[in-house]
Design a protein around this motif. Sequence first.
Motif: not given
Length: 402
Positions: A14, A20-22, A286
């Motif tokens: 990320a 958050p990760p896309e 996370n």
Amino acid sequence: MTQVEEPLRYPIPAGNALDPPEEWARLRDRCPVAHVTLPSGDGATLVTRYDDVRQVLSDPRFTRTGPGRGARVSAEDGGVFDSEMASVLPQHGPEHLRWRRMIGKWFTAKRMNALRPGIEAMAERLVDDMVAQGGPADLKAGLGFPLPVWVICDMLGVPDADRDRFAHWSDMLLSMTRFSQEEMRAAHAEFGAYLAAHIAAKRAEPGDDILSALIAETDAEGNPLSDVVLISTGIGLLVAGHETTANMIAKMVAMLLADRSRWERLLEDRSLVRTAVEEALRMDANSGFGMVRYFDEDVELAGTVLPAGTTAVCSMAAANRDESAFADASEMDLHRSPNPHLAFGAGAHACIGQPLARTELQAVLDVLLRRLPTLELAVGAEDLRRVEGLVVGGLTELPVRW
């Protein structure tokens, strides 16, 4: 539902430490069961939708992985996923429920209410130390990290003087890539030897602690619990109760200070502390690796048939951002209630220590609001850095001033 053809590397990287990760949104929308490659190089299936994650975690047919069973998380054996703890402690069925009942006696609402004044007093002392040293300070090192290990040491009847060793062992056992196989095995052996001596001392002179109580318990056949089971239980309580809460304290405060209007709302209305803690748990992007489950039989999930032998990784953090389960899921709503997030898992393996984690988080937040109302980040939220290579997610540090 079609799975992606090229496996993703997992955990998915990320950008900012709090974001958050896309990839999560795309996976939930288009590929809720996705092929991924774990740090070990083994393949697994990633589950990201709320309903699917809850289904997998709640279904007793889906069991935990262990040595020689399912995909390995790390290429190096010896971490928490690959330790003998996974085979010594009962993982499912009546024996697992019996073990949880024995442990669960120590996490009742009555016990948590009794613990809270001591937790708040320790938080006060740690804040005193931070203030005496002056700002800016690292709130993770000064408060978030030492508080939970003090609580776990207290529950296990371990002297405060040994808490630094406990923190070190916890860090080692939760490693995926930070330490070698030799280092992790050495930490496991050292911790096991320490607990064996500690248990022997408790047998000779019991105290008001969880290990002393378990020594007096018996198994289903009426036999005393073995040292191996007692040691594995002690290790399990440490790795579950220290690192996760230590990191969550820092992440919760970071989320509340990243948009300081959130902190101001809490200063104006302290009754929001409970719901703010729950929302921080839901919003934690996370949180770490997730929960791993092994399928003994073919399973249909989100329109995809997963064959027996599949290892599934359930991303509770991705599921907690699912718009089908939470209105305005990407927004932090301090009033959100009900809040059926999956931060502690679900089903028979839901985190047994969640009452303690909630008590610690609420106590810390109450103390910080009272003692340091002017608290703010000493760096930009975009400059906060993630801890890498651990099963649990966290920040390397949380610079603050007041």
